[in-house]
Structures are given as C-alpha cells and as structure tokens.
Motif scaffolding. Sequence first.
Motif, PDB file in Angstrom:
ATOM      1  N   THR A 125      23.623  21.132  48.325  1.00  9.21           N
ATOM      2  CA  THR A 125      22.657  20.692  47.335  1.00  9.21           C
ATOM      3  C   THR A 125      22.985  21.286  45.976  1.00  9.21           C
ATOM      4  OG1 THR A 125      21.223  22.558  47.863  1.00  9.21           O
ATOM      5  CG2 THR A 125      20.852  20.510  49.072  1.00  9.21           C
ATOM      6  N   ARG A 126      22.642  20.589  44.938  1.00  8.32           N
ATOM      7  CA  ARG A 126      22.789  21.046  43.553  1.00  8.32           C
ATOM      8  C   ARG A 126      24.208  21.499  43.251  1.00  8.32           C
ATOM      9  NH1 ARG A 126      18.462  25.336  41.949  1.00  8.32           N
ATOM     10  NH2 ARG A 126      19.348  24.833  39.902  1.00  8.32           N
ATOM     11  N   THR A 127      25.159  20.689  43.683  1.00  6.97           N
ATOM     12  CA  THR A 127      26.548  21.042  43.422  1.00  6.97           C
ATOM     13  C   THR A 127      27.104  20.210  42.278  1.00  6.97           C
ATOM     14  OG1 THR A 127      27.232  19.494  45.141  1.00  6.97           O
ATOM     15  CG2 THR A 127      27.003  21.805  45.770  1.00  6.97           C
ATOM     16  N   GLY A 128      26.277  19.925  41.287  1.00  5.25           N
ATOM     17  CA  GLY A 128      26.718  19.157  40.144  1.00  5.25           C
ATOM     18  C   GLY A 128      27.383  20.025  39.096  1.00  5.25           C
ATOM     19  N   LEU A 129      27.739  19.407  37.989  1.00  8.97           N
ATOM     20  CA  LEU A 129      28.432  20.111  36.927  1.00  8.97           C
ATOM     21  C   LEU A 129      27.579  21.219  36.328  1.00  8.97           C
ATOM     22  CD1 LEU A 129      30.207  17.149  35.094  1.00  8.97           C
ATOM     23  CD2 LEU A 129      31.192  18.795  36.694  1.00  8.97           C
ATOM     24  N   ARG A 130      26.264  21.020  36.248  1.00  9.35           N
ATOM     25  CA  ARG A 130      25.409  22.050  35.672  1.00  9.35           C
ATOM     26  C   ARG A 130      25.435  23.313  36.536  1.00  9.35           C
ATOM     27  NH1 ARG A 130      19.513  20.175  34.069  1.00  9.35           N
ATOM     28  NH2 ARG A 130      20.861  18.816  32.819  1.00  9.35           N
ATOM     29  N   ALA A 131      25.315  23.141  37.853  1.00 11.97           N
ATOM     30  CA  ALA A 131      25.370  24.300  38.752  1.00 11.97           C
ATOM     31  C   ALA A 131      26.743  24.957  38.712  1.00 11.97           C
ATOM     32  CB  ALA A 131      25.026  23.872  40.179  1.00 11.97           C
ATOM     33  N   ALA A 132      27.792  24.144  38.633  1.00  9.22           N
ATOM     34  CA  ALA A 132      29.137  24.697  38.551  1.00  9.22           C
ATOM     35  C   ALA A 132      29.317  25.490  37.264  1.00  9.22           C
ATOM     36  CB  ALA A 132      30.165  23.576  38.626  1.00  9.22           C
ATOM     37  N   GLY A 133      28.762  24.987  36.160  1.00  7.70           N
ATOM     38  CA  GLY A 133      28.856  25.710  34.897  1.00  7.70           C
ATOM     39  C   GLY A 133      28.164  27.057  34.959  1.00  7.70           C
ATOM     40  N   ARG A 134      26.986  27.097  35.591  1.00  4.49           N
ATOM     41  CA  ARG A 134      26.276  28.364  35.726  1.00  4.49           C
ATOM     42  C   ARG A 134      27.091  29.357  36.551  1.00  4.49           C
ATOM     43  NH1 ARG A 134      21.651  25.025  36.466  1.00  4.49           N
ATOM     44  NH2 ARG A 134      21.841  25.264  38.716  1.00  4.49           N
ATOM     45  N   GLU A 135      27.689  28.880  37.635  1.00  7.92           N
ATOM     46  CA  GLU A 135      28.464  29.768  38.486  1.00  7.92           C
ATOM     47  C   GLU A 135      29.715  30.268  37.772  1.00  7.92           C
ATOM     48  OE1 GLU A 135      29.457  32.060  41.773  1.00  7.92           O
ATOM     49  OE2 GLU A 135      27.573  31.170  41.094  1.00  7.92           O
ATOM     50  N   LEU A 136      30.351  29.420  36.985  1.00 12.10           N
ATOM     51  CA  LEU A 136      31.518  29.848  36.233  1.00 12.10           C
ATOM     52  C   LEU A 136      31.158  30.920  35.210  1.00 12.10           C
ATOM     53  CD1 LEU A 136      33.394  26.465  35.643  1.00 12.10           C
ATOM     54  CD2 LEU A 136      34.195  28.407  36.996  1.00 12.10           C
ATOM     55  N   ARG A 137      29.983  30.793  34.588  1.00  6.81           N
ATOM     56  CA  ARG A 137      29.565  31.813  33.628  1.00  6.81           C
ATOM     57  C   ARG A 137      29.340  33.152  34.318  1.00  6.81           C
ATOM     58  NH1 ARG A 137      26.784  27.372  31.386  1.00  6.81           N
ATOM     59  NH2 ARG A 137      24.863  27.891  32.525  1.00  6.81           N
ATOM     60  N   VAL A 138      28.745  33.115  35.525  1.00  5.63           N
ATOM     61  CA  VAL A 138      28.540  34.353  36.277  1.00  5.63           C
ATOM     62  C   VAL A 138      29.891  34.971  36.656  1.00  5.63           C
ATOM     63  CG1 VAL A 138      27.655  35.340  38.428  1.00  5.63           C
ATOM     64  CG2 VAL A 138      26.289  33.673  37.161  1.00  5.63           C
ATOM     65  N   MET A 139      30.825  34.139  37.082  1.00  7.97           N
ATOM     66  CA  MET A 139      32.132  34.641  37.496  1.00  7.97           C
ATOM     67  C   MET A 139      32.914  35.227  36.322  1.00  7.97           C
ATOM     68  SD  MET A 139      33.197  31.564  40.105  1.00  7.97           S
ATOM     69  CE  MET A 139      34.840  32.216  40.431  1.00  7.97           C
ATOM     70  N   ALA A 140      32.654  34.734  35.124  1.00  6.39           N
ATOM     71  CA  ALA A 140      33.407  35.182  33.955  1.00  6.39           C
ATOM     72  C   ALA A 140      32.752  36.353  33.231  1.00  6.39           C
ATOM     73  CB  ALA A 140      33.590  34.021  32.981  1.00  6.39           C
ATOM     74  N   SER A 141      31.528  36.702  33.589  1.00  3.22           N
ATOM     75  CA  SER A 141      30.830  37.764  32.869  1.00  3.22           C
ATOM     76  C   SER A 141      31.446  39.124  33.175  1.00  3.22           C
ATOM     77  CB  SER A 141      29.344  37.761  33.236  1.00  3.22           C
ATOM     78  OG  SER A 141      29.178  38.000  34.626  1.00  3.22           O
ATOM     79  N   ALA A 142      31.306  40.046  32.216  1.00  2.58           N
ATOM     80  CA  ALA A 142      31.897  41.373  32.358  1.00  2.58           C
ATOM     81  C   ALA A 142      31.087  42.230  33.318  1.00  2.58           C
ATOM     82  CB  ALA A 142      31.972  42.061  30.994  1.00  2.58           C
ATOM     83  N   GLY A 143      31.767  43.132  34.000  1.00  3.71           N
ATOM     84  CA  GLY A 143      31.124  44.071  34.902  1.00  3.71           C
ATOM     85  C   GLY A 143      31.752  45.447  34.747  1.00  3.71           C
ATOM     86  N   GLN A 144      31.401  46.359  35.632  1.00  6.50           N
ATOM     87  CA  GLN A 144      31.912  47.722  35.546  1.00  6.50           C
ATOM     88  C   GLN A 144      32.616  48.132  36.823  1.00  6.50           C
ATOM     89  OE1 GLN A 144      29.935  50.832  33.471  1.00  6.50           O
ATOM     90  NE2 GLN A 144      28.115  49.588  33.117  1.00  6.50           N
ATOM     91  N   ALA A 145      33.674  48.920  36.643  1.00  2.00           N
ATOM     92  CA  ALA A 145      34.337  49.569  37.772  1.00  2.00           C
ATOM     93  C   ALA A 145      33.648  50.893  38.047  1.00  2.00           C
ATOM     94  CB  ALA A 145      35.813  49.795  37.439  1.00  2.00           C
ATOM     95  N   LEU A 146      33.993  51.531  39.144  1.00  2.00           N
ATOM     96  CA  LEU A 146      33.465  52.853  39.426  1.00  2.00           C
ATOM     97  C   LEU A 146      34.027  53.856  38.418  1.00  2.00           C
ATOM     98  CD1 LEU A 146      33.778  52.968  43.320  1.00  2.00           C
ATOM     99  CD2 LEU A 146      31.849  52.194  41.935  1.00  2.00           C
ATOM    100  N   PRO A 147      33.248  54.883  38.068  1.00  2.00           N
ATOM    101  CA  PRO A 147      33.735  55.869  37.094  1.00  2.00           C
ATOM    102  C   PRO A 147      34.980  56.596  37.602  1.00  2.00           C
ATOM    103  CG  PRO A 147      31.364  56.077  37.440  1.00  2.00           C
ATOM    104  CD  PRO A 147      31.872  55.153  38.505  1.00  2.00           C
ATOM    105  N   MET A 148      36.002  56.642  36.756  1.00  2.68           N
ATOM    106  CA  MET A 148      37.242  57.352  37.076  1.00  2.68           C
ATOM    107  C   MET A 148      37.772  57.990  35.805  1.00  2.68           C
ATOM    108  SD  MET A 148      39.268  54.500  39.287  1.00  2.68           S
ATOM    109  CE  MET A 148      39.270  53.434  37.845  1.00  2.68           C
ATOM    110  N   ARG A 149      38.522  59.051  35.971  1.00  3.48           N
ATOM    111  CA  ARG A 149      39.174  59.649  34.806  1.00  3.48           C
ATOM    112  C   ARG A 149      40.308  58.760  34.313  1.00  3.48           C
ATOM    113  NH1 ARG A 149      40.418  65.648  36.860  1.00  3.48           N
ATOM    114  NH2 ARG A 149      40.886  64.414  38.717  1.00  3.48           N
ATOM    115  N   SER A 150      41.040  58.170  35.249  1.00  6.27           N
ATOM    116  CA  SER A 150      42.154  57.302  34.888  1.00  6.27           C
ATOM    117  C   SER A 150      42.476  56.416  36.085  1.00  6.27           C
ATOM    118  CB  SER A 150      43.381  58.128  34.520  1.00  6.27           C
ATOM    119  OG  SER A 150      44.540  57.304  34.467  1.00  6.27           O
TER     120      SER A 150
END
Length: 425
Positions: free
Chosen positions: A168-193
Amino acid sequence: MRLSCADEMLLLNGCPGVIGLAVVFSGEQPDVEQVRARVAERWTGLERMNCVLDRAPGGAGPRRGRLFARRGRLRWTVPGPFDPAVHVTAARSKLEDLWAQSVDRPLDGEAPPWRLFVVPDAAHGGGFALALVAQHELLDGRSLATLMRSLMDIPATTRVPARPAPLTRTGLRAAGRELRVMASAGQALPMRSPRETYSSIAVCELPAQTVRSARRQPPDGRGATLNELLVGAVAGALRAEYGPVPGWRQRAEPVYTAVPCDLRTRANPRELGNTLTAVRVPLPVEVAGPVARLRACQAAMATVPERAAVHAGVLFPAAEAVRRTGPWVTRLLAGRGRRSCFAAAATTAMKWPGGASTFEGRRLVRTVGLPPLRYPGTVSFALAQAGDAFTLTAVGNARPDDARRLAAAVLTEFETWARTATPSL
C-alpha cells in the motif's frame, strides 16, 4: 546468473560481509562425516549453495569492496557441486572464538563462500553446535535459518513463516519521503579517530522470564514485540555507554539503526539469497526513561512495514531498471550506505522457524546469530530466539571491548523493563 541489486550492494559496501547462525544441540557431538552426509543430501541440489562469483573477463575480480568488471557486469556462476569435505569441517575452537575468528575474515577463493562447522562447545546449555558462516552477498539471515532448518531430522513437516510484504502507498510521494529519510544525515558512535577502532564480539543469554516480562511493556500499551524491545534496548545501551546524543558531536542529527526486513512473500518463503531490505530507524538516545524510549521505538517501528513495501514496490525496481544501463547506480547506493553516520547500529531479531527440532536425535536447545562487522563507529546486534532460549550477539567496531559493555547494557534494559512490567494475570 546476474547478481541482484541487494547482492551487489552487499558485495561493494567495503565491509568483510561475514554473517553466521549457530544451532546448539544437547547430546554427544556427531562425527563430521555424518554431518557431511546430511549436508550433501539436503544442500547439493540447491543452486545458491554452489554459486561462486564469476572471475572470468567481464566478471568480478578477486578483491572485495571494488568492482573489477568490464561492462559493469557481476555474475554468479555454478562450476559444479560444492565439496562437502571442504565446506563441512570440525572447528578447533569454541563457538564464541569461532565467531571472533570469522567476523572479519571474508570467505574469498574459488569455492562457494560458505562453511559449516561442527563445534565442540558445551556452552549455552548444549553439547555441540553446527555453525554456518557465509558471505552476506550470497545469503541473508533468513536464508541461513532456512538452510539450517533443512538439515533437521524432519525438515518438511514445518512451514517456514512468511510475511506478505504490504504494497500500500507505494507511489512516488511515499518513495520521495523514504528517499529523503535515507539521505538525511546521522551520527556515528563517538570515537577519537576512525583509525583507532577495534573489532569486538560478545554473546550473552537473556533469561526467558526476563524477556516475557519485558514484553508486557509499556504497562498501558499493547505489549512489545521482540524487535521493538531490541531496538529500544539498544537505544538505552548507547545512552548508557556514550551519554545523550548532544554530547557526541554537538550536532542535532539523530542516531539511526538499520532494521533488516524480509521481503519474501507466501509465494517464496524458502527462497535463498538476499530477499531483504534495511529500513533506517531513528534511535531515541536523547530520551531519558526506558519506558519512554520503548514507546518512541514502537512508534518508529510501526512505520517499518510500510516503508519496506516502498523499497520492494518502488525503489528496488527503479534501481534494477537504472542499473541495466548504468552500473554506477549500485556503487552510488553502496557508497552512501557505507558511511558510519548512515546507521550507527544494526538490529536484527530472529526466531527459529518451525518450533522444536532435532539433528540425528539430538535436541535443539539454542540458536546464536553472528551479525556482520560494519564500518568504524558502528555496532551490530542479533537477538536469536529458539523456544524459550534467547541469545544476544553484539559485534562492535568502535572502542575496545565495546561489544561486551553494550551487550551487558542491553541486558540491563531488559531487566529494567521486566521489573516495572505489569504482572501477568
């Protein structure tokens, strides 16, 4: 046979790509020849178990993580049946040691990239284990369970559960929303390097009563699934070990976990290969209370089936269509997913299909997963259930011994939920 888009992305993601599933049995360890005979009987006719990467001109080269393919074509080929004497061997170490030795050592070479070990390990309530290790581009986690289930004494009487993927709801609008989520920035675990990270692995058992009690959370809700509990417990474990997110990088980006989703339907429940996707779910590490974190995880996980349907119904078909003329598409997608900030964690909950099982009369008592070692600044979790036995495996690629500390913190989250859960009637 051409690699699927999922196969190719897993091959090119720059990680070792080794996954595993061990099945622990009671009783005396069988002779390795008995196991080889059963494997030859049940697996020789399965095309996927005889596949190797095509290394001829125009195929894939021997180095992992890069594409050595003229005309951009990667293929599976079947040179002949696998050799049980090569693929089925007796392990020289215990199960957790085998996992530690396998997780960062790709199964390259001319043989199909999988191995089955007979493990002389009396840990985890059993007398020995059968441990299947494979390259992820060949098999996914559901495939491992299907294969191991097929080795049991009576494999055909049990149906493998399959979830029809909702479309259900597998149209272009839903695909666009999912692509935006997949492309958004996130964080890795804290590390020195990124160069100062260490691989680590830990296996621990969760008491059945603790899990049953935790499933009654939240007290005024519908109760929680095993997948929701794992995601919520990982959020709490990351907070306990690393602190609230604002202190990690002084940025507002969330921390994500990758949640694998099986895309098999009732028409192909036992299909081998990589019939899956991964949905990116934000972890509420900034939320202080364990129950509040679980509620937030339940809300986020409720969207996962619909989002997975978008992957199956729109994104995967589109990627497959484009990659026919432009193999760079797979490289682009794999390159995006290989960043540690894409998903700091990966969380997989898996239940042994089919209930009670035996191998040569020995009773199954537990299953133990091996999630893949991913990029620096990440950790992977696999929570395996076989009857009333629950086993957590954590694989870290961050600070020294992070896997052990995080696994203990996950168990603490389950214990906290269990103490505060509504008593059963």
